[in-house]
Design an enzyme around this catalytic site. Sequence first.
Site, PDB file in Angstrom:
ATOM      1  N   HIS A   1      17.640 -85.515  67.052  1.00 28.34           N
ATOM      2  CA  HIS A   1      16.443 -86.830  66.059  1.00 28.34           C
ATOM      3  C   HIS A   1      16.954 -87.750  67.273  1.00 28.34           C
ATOM      4  CE1 HIS A   1      20.248 -87.160  63.214  1.00 28.34           C
ATOM      5  NE2 HIS A   1      19.192 -88.409  63.333  1.00 28.34           N
TER       6      HIS A   1
ATOM      7  N   HIS B   1      16.024 -92.245  67.130  1.00 31.18           N
ATOM      8  CA  HIS B   1      16.047 -93.518  66.588  1.00 31.18           C
ATOM      9  C   HIS B   1      14.695 -94.232  67.505  1.00 31.18           C
ATOM     10  CE1 HIS B   1      18.848 -91.951  63.296  1.00 31.18           C
ATOM     11  NE2 HIS B   1      19.825 -91.588  64.430  1.00 31.18           N
TER      12      HIS B   1
END
Length: 138
Positions: free
Chosen positions: A101, A103
């Site tokens: 992922h 950010h």
Amino acid sequence: MDRNCVFCAIVSGAVPASVVHEDENLIAFCDLMPINRGHVLVVPKRHATNLAELPEATGALMFPLAQRLAARIRDSALPADGINLILADGRAAGQSVFHVHLHVIPRMVNDGFALHGGARAATRSDLDQVAGLLRANP
């Protein structure tokens, strides 16, 4: 899908999320533990524990979406003097959810979040040696 992965559960709809963007490959949603208000995660829908498992084509989609989200943050009423894009790959890098992922973190001057502390100067010899190691391992 990984049955024990919270991001896979979000992708499947089993766990709620505040979704900002969704398409066939990616989902972006507000971080449950934000550094600052407006902190968003860009997550591939297909489970990949780390960058080595992430298909390059999927990775190539993540950064443009993060750029668009950063622009949306700056154009919104959310405070943002800057934006950090951070991807932690592995426990030593600070990864805590083992599904790749990215950010997208709005930053304000003096917000208290820091990414420094371990940098040290390297010699040209060491930098040349590292560059050679990386060139030799495509």
